[in-house]
Design a protein around this motif. Structure first.
Motif, short mmCIF file in Angstrom:
data_model
loop_
_atom_site.label_atom_id
_atom_site.label_comp_id
_atom_site.label_asym_id
_atom_site.label_seq_id
_atom_site.Cartn_x
_atom_site.Cartn_y
_atom_site.Cartn_z
N LEU A 12 0.84 -1.19 0.00
CA LEU A 12 0.00 0.00 0.00
C LEU A 12 0.88 1.24 0.00
N LEU A 13 0.73 2.05 -1.03
CA LEU A 13 1.36 3.37 -1.07
C LEU A 13 0.36 4.35 -0.46
N GLY A 14 0.74 4.93 0.66
CA GLY A 14 -0.19 5.81 1.35
C GLY A 14 0.52 6.89 2.13
N MET A 15 -0.24 7.56 2.97
CA MET A 15 0.31 8.63 3.79
C MET A 15 -0.40 8.58 5.14
N TRP A 16 0.33 8.62 6.22
CA TRP A 16 -0.20 8.30 7.54
C TRP A 16 -1.39 9.16 7.95
N ALA A 17 -1.43 10.42 7.51
CA ALA A 17 -2.50 11.32 7.95
C ALA A 17 -3.66 11.39 6.96
N SER A 21 -6.08 6.96 2.62
CA SER A 21 -5.10 5.92 2.83
C SER A 21 -5.47 5.05 4.03
N ARG A 22 -5.89 5.68 5.10
CA ARG A 22 -6.22 4.93 6.33
C ARG A 22 -7.39 3.99 6.13
N ARG A 23 -8.35 4.37 5.27
CA ARG A 23 -9.50 3.47 5.07
C ARG A 23 -9.07 2.16 4.41
N ILE A 24 -8.01 2.19 3.60
CA ILE A 24 -7.51 0.96 3.00
C ILE A 24 -6.85 0.09 4.07
N GLU A 25 -6.14 0.72 4.99
CA GLU A 25 -5.54 -0.01 6.10
C GLU A 25 -6.61 -0.70 6.94
N VAL A 26 -7.73 -0.01 7.16
CA VAL A 26 -8.83 -0.61 7.93
C VAL A 26 -9.33 -1.87 7.22
N ALA A 27 -9.57 -1.78 5.92
CA ALA A 27 -10.12 -2.91 5.18
C ALA A 27 -9.15 -4.09 5.17
N LEU A 28 -7.88 -3.83 4.92
CA LEU A 28 -6.90 -4.91 4.90
C LEU A 28 -6.76 -5.56 6.27
N ASP A 199 -11.64 -2.75 17.65
CA ASP A 199 -10.20 -2.96 17.70
C ASP A 199 -9.50 -2.61 16.40
N VAL A 200 -10.13 -2.90 15.27
CA VAL A 200 -9.52 -2.60 13.97
C VAL A 200 -9.40 -1.09 13.77
N ILE A 201 -10.48 -0.38 14.09
CA ILE A 201 -10.46 1.08 13.96
C ILE A 201 -9.41 1.68 14.88
N LYS A 202 -9.35 1.24 16.12
CA LYS A 202 -8.37 1.78 17.07
C LYS A 202 -6.94 1.57 16.58
N LYS A 203 -6.73 0.47 15.89
CA LYS A 203 -5.39 0.16 15.39
C LYS A 203 -5.02 1.02 14.18
N CYS A 204 -6.02 1.42 13.41
CA CYS A 204 -5.75 2.02 12.10
C CYS A 204 -5.94 3.55 12.01
#
Length: 227
Positions: A12-17, A21-28, A199-204
């Motif tokens: 995933l090419l993204g940016m922390w803020a 980008s963060r929504r893709i991290e949530v899904a994965l 838990d997933v949201i809190k992590k991402c």
């Protein structure tokens, strides 16, 4: 765990803020898909980003076994189609269509209206706040009687709408105006509490203090440009 092989290459090419980008991290993460994260500087775009997304030249970009997929809503659907466990889109065709409609409402209208709040002052800001609230009321009504947009579990619209919960609503204190006051949007505030218990949201989601410092710096830069 994800149904497909762990030997697959997912990057995933993204940016922390970035909320996109963060929504893709949530899904994965929800799917249990291992992935490599490549932090991108959106002010100085890498040759890799330009190569993988030559049309929009924007993050996020998901690279699955060497094949790039761009645009966050498209990526979310790709993830759901590729890794079938823990589905994020509803199975019912009408509910799927509604989820897609709400996702586009968030990205194409609510996000655009909220950005005008940041860039305006006085009566213009007041008008932008009212326009944003009018659009948010569609989400408020959709949440009545539900823990999440899809019912009792985290789903597609919830992932997309983290933009409201952790970007728009965090920005309120910096703006000095409540765009989403609890007295007008009790259902949205209840939903945010449900997200914070996941838990997933809190992590991402980005760390709050660091995130607010980044938003403040961005807003200061915008104010300097508009001065």
């Amino acid at each position: 765990m994800a149904e497909r092989s762990d030997t697959e290459e997912v990057k995933l090419l993204g940016m922390w803020a970035s909320p996109f980008s963060r929504r893709i991290e949530v899904a994965l993460t929800l799917k249990g898909v291992p992935y490599e994260f490549s932090e991108q500087d959106i002010t100085n775009k890498s040759s890799l980003l330009l190569q993988l997304n030559p049309v929009y030249k924007m993050i996020p970009v998901l690279v699955h076994n060497g094949k790039p997929i761009s645009e966050s809503l498209v990526i979310l659907e790709y993830i759901d189609d590729t890794w079938r466990n823990n589905p994020i889109l509803p199975q019912d065709p009408c509910e799927r269509a509604t989820a897609r409609f709400l996702a586009k409402l968030i990205d194409q209208q609510i996000c655009v209206a909220a950005m005008k709040v940041v860039g305006k002052v006085g009566e213009e800001r007041d008008a932008a706040v009212e326009a944003t609230r009018d659009l948010l009321m569609f989400l408020e009504k959709e949440l009545v009687g539900k823990d999440f947009f899809g019912g009792r579990s985290l789903g597609f619209v919830d992932i997309v709408a983290t933009l409201v919960a952790f970007w728009l609503m965090r920005t309120e204190d910096l703006l000095g105006v409540k765009v989403v006051p609890v007295e007008l949007f009790p259902e949205i505030h209840r939903w945010v509490k449900n997200l914070l218990g996941n838990d997933v949201i809190k992590k991402c989601i980005p760390p709050k203090d660091e995130h607010l410092a980044y938003i403040r710096a961005r807003m200061d830069k915008l104010n300097l440009k508009s001065a």
